[in-house]
Enzyme design. Structure first.
Site, short mmCIF file in Angstrom:
data_model
loop_
_atom_site.label_atom_id
_atom_site.label_comp_id
_atom_site.label_asym_id
_atom_site.label_seq_id
_atom_site.Cartn_x
_atom_site.Cartn_y
_atom_site.Cartn_z
N CYS A 70 0.80 -1.23 0.00
CA CYS A 70 0.00 0.00 0.00
C CYS A 70 0.83 1.28 0.00
O CYS A 70 0.29 2.37 -0.17
CB CYS A 70 -0.95 0.00 1.20
N HIS A 71 2.12 1.17 0.16
CA HIS A 71 2.99 2.37 0.27
C HIS A 71 4.18 2.18 -0.64
O HIS A 71 5.22 1.69 -0.18
CB HIS A 71 3.42 2.56 1.72
N PHE A 72 4.14 2.41 -1.82
CA PHE A 72 3.09 2.91 -2.69
C PHE A 72 2.82 1.86 -3.75
O PHE A 72 3.72 1.11 -4.12
CB PHE A 72 3.54 4.21 -3.36
#
EC number: 4.2.1.59
Length: 172
Positions: A70-72
């Site tokens: 999720c990052h990124f």
């Protein structure tokens, strides 16, 4: 009485997150996913840059760690704030290791610098905490400098990490 070992396994760290390592009144580490280390490889009451205590811990890196998804998206990198939080976690863990009681809370940091990154291709993150001062009065507080290395290369530094142990956090 605290079991003061020089090193701790992942199972020990998980016991700390359940409140089982330093007793019912001792500080706890967070549980996964926020537990940011797999082992503590060295803890001493002397040593470090200021000869007032030293902690070294490690996190094994693999591409399946939760934050890479999720990052990124398309540009996976471990959030720098997680490395900072790991250093605060270790300051609190050390206070429990010394026999301190209470709930750990990060109180601040003087300066943080990021000069590198943790990518999913890395193998290991190493955290080094150098204690400057331990306050053991009404408030138990640790003051330390920290370093984060990825595969042996220094990528973050933090000066004046502060963590306190509180008997009551309702007014915090």
């Amino acid at each position: 009485m605290v079991d003061k070992r020089e090193s701790y396994t992942k199972e020990d760290l998980l016991a700390s997150s359940r409140g089982e390592l330093f007793g019912a009144k001792g500080p706890q580490l967070p549980a996964p996913n926020m537990l940011m280390m797999d082992r503590v490889v060295k803890m001493t009451e002397t040593g470090g840059n200021f000869d007032k205590g030293y902690v070294e811990a490690e996190l094994d890196i693999n591409p399946d760690l939760w934050f890479f998804g999720c990052h990124f998206i398309g540009d996976p990198v471990m959030p720098g704030c997680l490395g900072l939080d790991a250093m605060w976690q270790l300051v609190g863990f050390y206070l429990g290791w010394l026999g301190g009681e209470g709930k750990g809370r990060a109180l601040g940091v003087g300066e943080v610098k990021f000069t590198g990154q943790v990518l999913p291709t890395a193998r290991k993150v190493t955290y080094r905490i150098h204690f400057k001062r331990i306050v053991n009065r009404r408030l138990i507080m640790g003051l330390a400098d920290g370093e984060v290395l990825v595969d042996g290369r220094l990528i973050y530094t933090a000066h004046d990490l502060k963590v306190g142990l509180f008997q009551d956090t309702s007014a915090f």
